[in-house]
Motif scaffolding. Structure first.
Motif, PDB file in Angstrom:
ATOM      1  N   UNK A 143       0.833  -1.193   0.000  1.00 46.36           N
ATOM      2  CA  UNK A 143       0.000   0.000   0.000  1.00 46.36           C
ATOM      3  C   UNK A 143       0.881   1.260   0.000  1.00 46.36           C
ATOM      4  N   UNK A 144       0.356   2.386  -0.528  1.00 48.13           N
ATOM      5  CA  UNK A 144       1.130   3.635  -0.469  1.00 48.13           C
ATOM      6  C   UNK A 144       1.612   3.963   0.937  1.00 48.13           C
ATOM      7  N   UNK A 145       0.795   3.662   1.934  1.00 50.89           N
ATOM      8  CA  UNK A 145       1.189   3.946   3.318  1.00 50.89           C
ATOM      9  C   UNK A 145       2.379   3.085   3.739  1.00 50.89           C
ATOM     10  N   UNK A 146       2.492   1.866   3.168  1.00 53.75           N
ATOM     11  CA  UNK A 146       3.637   1.006   3.485  1.00 53.75           C
ATOM     12  C   UNK A 146       4.923   1.633   2.962  1.00 53.75           C
ATOM     13  N   UNK A 147       4.858   2.187   1.738  1.00 53.71           N
ATOM     14  CA  UNK A 147       6.033   2.829   1.149  1.00 53.71           C
ATOM     15  C   UNK A 147       6.400   4.095   1.923  1.00 53.71           C
ATOM     16  N   UNK A 148       5.390   4.850   2.328  1.00 57.16           N
ATOM     17  CA  UNK A 148       5.647   6.067   3.105  1.00 57.16           C
ATOM     18  C   UNK A 148       6.299   5.726   4.445  1.00 57.16           C
TER      19      UNK A 148
END
Length: 211
Positions: free
Chosen positions: A159-164
């Protein structure tokens, strides 16, 4: 400014490489960053910029693979040990060592776990006339397993939040290494969301800068 132009040996500390999907610093990098902090400490007019970020391709693939393995382990525990044992830490057999019918049960549970609905595999292709019934059954079973695994992997994405979160963890790791016992004050070290983060082979490279 490039750090390499300021201090002897600083060019090695200017670039920090991370394994895909990881925020861990290797000991040599941590040591170089500590030396960089000590070199910057007496130069009160300089501040250090540390990028934060992740590479969507390299890190995304690594995080997706890690998520798939976590979700697969959960599905294996629920399927092989029962729901009451789903949170236990007992040893599990390797997925590939399971017989085909058990693998299908695990992947069916995994698909349902990821999508919220049971899978509906496509009908197998009609076997050729000269294929024995036993062989045709085995071929259909392998086709279902391949379809289930591919569909599960499609759903076990980063998820984008994982990358962030990964990018932030990396920035924090570099910052901690620079500040540890260096005498450099925290207000002279800042994290930049628009810093230089790029792939370097199969690793992700951070480029530090001074302002």
């Amino acid at each position: 400014k490039a750090l390499g132009a300021l201090f002897k040996g600083a060019e090695e500390a200017q670039f920090v490489d991370f394994a895909a999907g990881s925020a861990a610093l290797d000991p040599a990098a941590a040591e170089r960053l500590g030396a960089l902090g000590k070199s910057l400490a007496p130069k009160a007019d300089l501040r250090l910029e540390i990028p934060i970020g992740a590479d969507p391709a390299l890190d995304g693939e690594a995080l997706a693979q890690a998520r798939y393995q976590r979700e697969l382990e959960t599905a294996m525990r629920a399927t092989l040990q029962g729901k009451k044992a789903a949170g236990d830490g007992g040893a599990l057999p390797a997925f590939d060592t399971l017989p085909p019918d058990r693998r299908e049960k695990v992947l069916t549970a995994l698909y349902t776990q990821l999508s919220g609905a049971p899978p509906v595999p496509p009908e197998p292709a009609e076997p050729a006339d000269d294929v024995a019934r036993k062989d045709a059954k085995a071929q259909a079973e392998q086709a279902r397993l391949a379809w289930l695994e591919a569909e599960c992997r499609k759903r076990a994405t980063a998820q984008p939040s994982d990358l962030e979160q990964l990018g932030q963890q990396r920035g924090n790791a570099v910052q901690d290494a620079v500040l540890m016992d260096s005498g450099l004050t925290p207000e002279r070290v800042f994290l930049a969301g628009n810093g230089k983060v790029s792939p370097n082979g199969q690793q992700v490279r951070f480029e530090l800068a001074v302002k």
